[in-house]
Structure formats: C-alpha cells, structure tokens
Design a protein around this motif. Structure first.
Motif: not given
Length: 155
Positions: A40, A42, A46, A49, A52, A87-88, A90, A100
């Motif tokens: 991930i 990020k 945040c 994240c 998640h 927002c992130h 992976t 997400h």
C-alpha cells in the motif's frame, strides 16, 4: 402455461444453485490470499488507508505500507485517471488496486487474471472496507485497461 411455469422454476433453481455455489466458494478465496504481498502506498496523513491495510491483513494478505505524498501522481502514471482514483494505491501481484476495494473483488481479479492494469473504487465511499460508516449504495468497482474504465462489478 405449465411449460412456462416449469421453465421459470428451472431458471429460479439454477440461479439459486449459482448463488449457493458462490457462497460456498467464498471461503476458498480467502485461502488464496495467504502469503500474497500487498504493498500500500498512501499519503502519510491518511488513516483510513492504514485501516484498509489492516482489513487486507485480516484476509491473509502480507501487507506493507509506504507513506508517499505523491500517491495520486503515481496512480496517474499507472494509468488511473484522476476522477477514478481512490485515496491510496495498492500493488498486488502485478495489478494496481486504487482505493477501498473489497477483498472479494481483489481475490476475484487474482483468480481470473483479467487483462487489465487496475481495479478501482473511486473516492472514499462510506461503508467501504477501512472507511467506516454505513454503506449507502452498491460499490461501483471499475477495471482499467489502457486508461479506459468499465464496471468490473457492483458489490
């Protein structure tokens, strides 16, 4: 009339059998996550994240989290348009996953190995894994290939 009713019954039972098979097959998907690396990337500020990431760990992924303020630029370079980004970002087994995205969608992608570059759940929808809150509508998860998005599934 009876033939029509019989056909309806056969279709209904067929749909039920598919749903049941999917439900029974779901636990086997979680076994596939064991040992799969999920990296991930990020923004350092945040927190959702990180949540998640915990969610993915709970489902067997080997998660590492890297903070980088340029996560949106990275997603754009991979081919995820700005309006389709989560927002992130992976990275999992050669695929990018933005936002997400529920684990079932990720595992389906890993199982089917479609010719795509990414899955994305744009924005930060309430009720999505790691976000909290109540889910207000089915999540629209998109696949991306050559910068073009299409619905992968509603979940």
């Amino acid at each position: 009339m009876q033939k029509s009713m019989k056909n309806h019954m056969v279709r209904t039972l067929g749909a039920f059998a598919v749903a049941l098979a999917s439900a029974v097959a779901l636990p086997s998907f979680s076994a596939h996550a064991e040992g799969i690396e999920a990296r991930i990337i990020k923004n350092p500020n945040c927190g959702c994240c990180t949540m998640h990431g915990e969610y993915l760990r709970e489902h067997g992924f080997d998660v590492t989290i890297t903070n980088d303020e340029n996560v949106y630029d990275m997603a754009t370079m991979i081919g995820i348009p700005e309006d389709m980004q989560g927002c992130h970002l992976t990275m999992i087994d050669g695929y990018a996953v933005s936002g997400h995205v529920p684990v079932e969608s990720i595992l389906r992608m890993l199982e089917e190995r479609p010719a795509i570059t990414a899955l994305t759940l744009p924005g930060m929808p309430m009720g999505s894994p790691g976000m909290g809150g109540a889910k207000e509508a089915p999540f629209e998860i998109y696949s991306l290939k050559n910068g073009k998005a299409e619905i992968y599934e509603l979940r």
